[in-house]
Scaffold this active site. Structure first.
Site, PDB file in Angstrom:
ATOM      1  CG  HIS A 252      31.690  20.009  60.836  1.00  0.00           C
ATOM      2  ND1 HIS A 252      33.055  20.084  60.888  1.00  0.00           N
ATOM      3  CD2 HIS A 252      31.366  20.894  60.016  1.00  0.00           C
ATOM      4  CE1 HIS A 252      33.543  20.823  60.012  1.00  0.00           C
ATOM      5  NE2 HIS A 252      32.566  21.408  59.435  1.00  0.00           N
ATOM      6  CD  GLU A 307      26.893  21.232  55.130  1.00  0.00           C
ATOM      7  OE1 GLU A 307      26.390  20.260  55.669  1.00  0.00           O
ATOM      8  OE2 GLU A 307      27.443  21.125  54.428  1.00  0.00           O
TER       9      GLU A 307
END
Length: 361
Positions: A252, A307
């Site tokens: 991320h 995700e």
């Protein structure tokens, strides 16, 4: 990490573009705060409750959960009545692109504030596009239902059970806002020009469609399908890393530890009885990838992000993969509208500078 061209930081990393009371991301500690509460504590509040908090904070006017529920129910009805107009420009477009065109066609509704019009319309548009792709007619909204329940009704058809509604509601809450991400920043830039909310949210959605922002859940499922079996986890992952491929659902831009939203969604999947989701297999894949990434890049933390479990949750809810990005927008519209209102209230135009590195006369 801030990228530098010469001595100039590029990409606005670490630069505060605005002051906000809406959400805070602590990438070092792995903490997300939305409207004053940690994300793990928000699932019991529900999407309408979180939206009420966001809108209250953004406008400095008290908004109740009951008021949000009523306004969104009415907004879904209004959007359904205008579907022929909203879908006029979407012929021949994919669900993702059609959603963008239909959102851009939204306009003010008498008796409704613009933020309710937008947030209420998003699931109606998503549901209509999914049904059209199936060759079916749009499903009319139920204004008395919760936003999560009505979203599932319109996207899938039929009445979802309470466990499915709770799972989607947890997802909507978890991704409703997330600091100054790319789509929120895009929405705030447009709002800072004093453009209306419809232009701002259209810009936000456009940013969300990029694969580096909101487009990774579908590739997560493609990765899990490609791996296929437990025996294939190690050889598949090792080969992918050997080719230098990016493993979707890991790493991320902000978090240097595990994304706190990942565990919230994992818990929601565990509670979703009879969903058909192979959580044990996905967990084995996750564990091996995390270990492999630590060995490959010990100095760079690449942990599970939102995700990975988003893909598994939405797939378990039988939402088509092509609709994942619009469903993300159903949730994030709450945050986008709040940020746009907060930015408009400051009256400050966002106008960063650039570093010219071209030839001089």
């Amino acid at each position: 990490m801030t990228i530098h061209l010469g001595k100039t930081p590029v990409g606005l990393d670490g630069i505060a573009a605005a002051e906000t009371v809406l959400s805070h991301v602590d990438g070092q500690q792995g903490e997300l705060i939305i409207a004053g509460a940690r994300v793990a504590d928000l699932a019991s509040i529900g999407f309408e409750g979180v939206t009420a908090r966001l809108w209250s904070a953004a406008t400095k006017r008290a908004v109740s959960e009951a008021d949000v529920r009523a306004r969104l129910g009415l907004a879904r009805q209004r959007a359904f009545a205008r579907l022929p107009e909203l879908l006029a420009a979407t012929a021949g477009l994919s669900i993702i692109d059609g959603f963008r065109a239909a959102v851009a066609a939204l306009r003010p509704e008498a008796g409704l504030d613009d933020e309710a019009t937008i947030v209420g319309a998003c699931p109606v548009i998503a549901g209509a596009l999914v049904q059209r792709a199936r060759g079916a007619q749009p499903v009319a909204p139920d204004p008395a239902a919760s936003h999560a329940a009505d979203t599932l009704r319109m996207v899938r058809g039929g009445t979802p059970d309470s466990g499915e509604v709770a799972a989607l509601d947890t997802y909507l809450v978890t991704v409703s806002d997330h600091g100054m991400n790319a789509s929120t920043f895009a929405a705030r830039v447009v709002a800072s020009t004093q453009a209306d909310l419809f232009a701002s949210i259209t810009a936000g959605y456009c940013a969300l469609t990029g694969p580096l922002h909101g487009g990774a859940p579908e590739p997560v499922l493609e990765m899990l399908n490609a791996i296929g079996t437990r025996d294939n986890i190690k050889p598949w992952v090792d080969a992918a890393l050997g080719r230098g491929e990016r493993l979707m659902g890991f790493g991320h831009r902000i978090y240097r530890v595990r994304d706190p939203r990942a565990d919230v969604l994992r818990s929601a999947i565990e509670r979703l009885a009879g969903s058909g989701a192979d959580l044990p297999f996905a967990s084995e894949v996750e564990a091996y990838i995390r270990d492999a990434l630590r060995q490959k890049n010990p100095e760079r933390v690449l942990d599970t992000n939102v995700e990975f479990f988003t893909a598994i949750l939405l797939d378990a809810l039988k939402i088509p993969r092509q609709a994942f990005t619009p469903i993300f927008a159903v949730a994030r519209a709450a945050g986008w509208t709040a940020h746009a209102r907060e930015q408009q209230r400051t009256g400050r135009l966002i106008r960063p500078s650039s570093a010219y590195i071209g030839p001089k006369p």
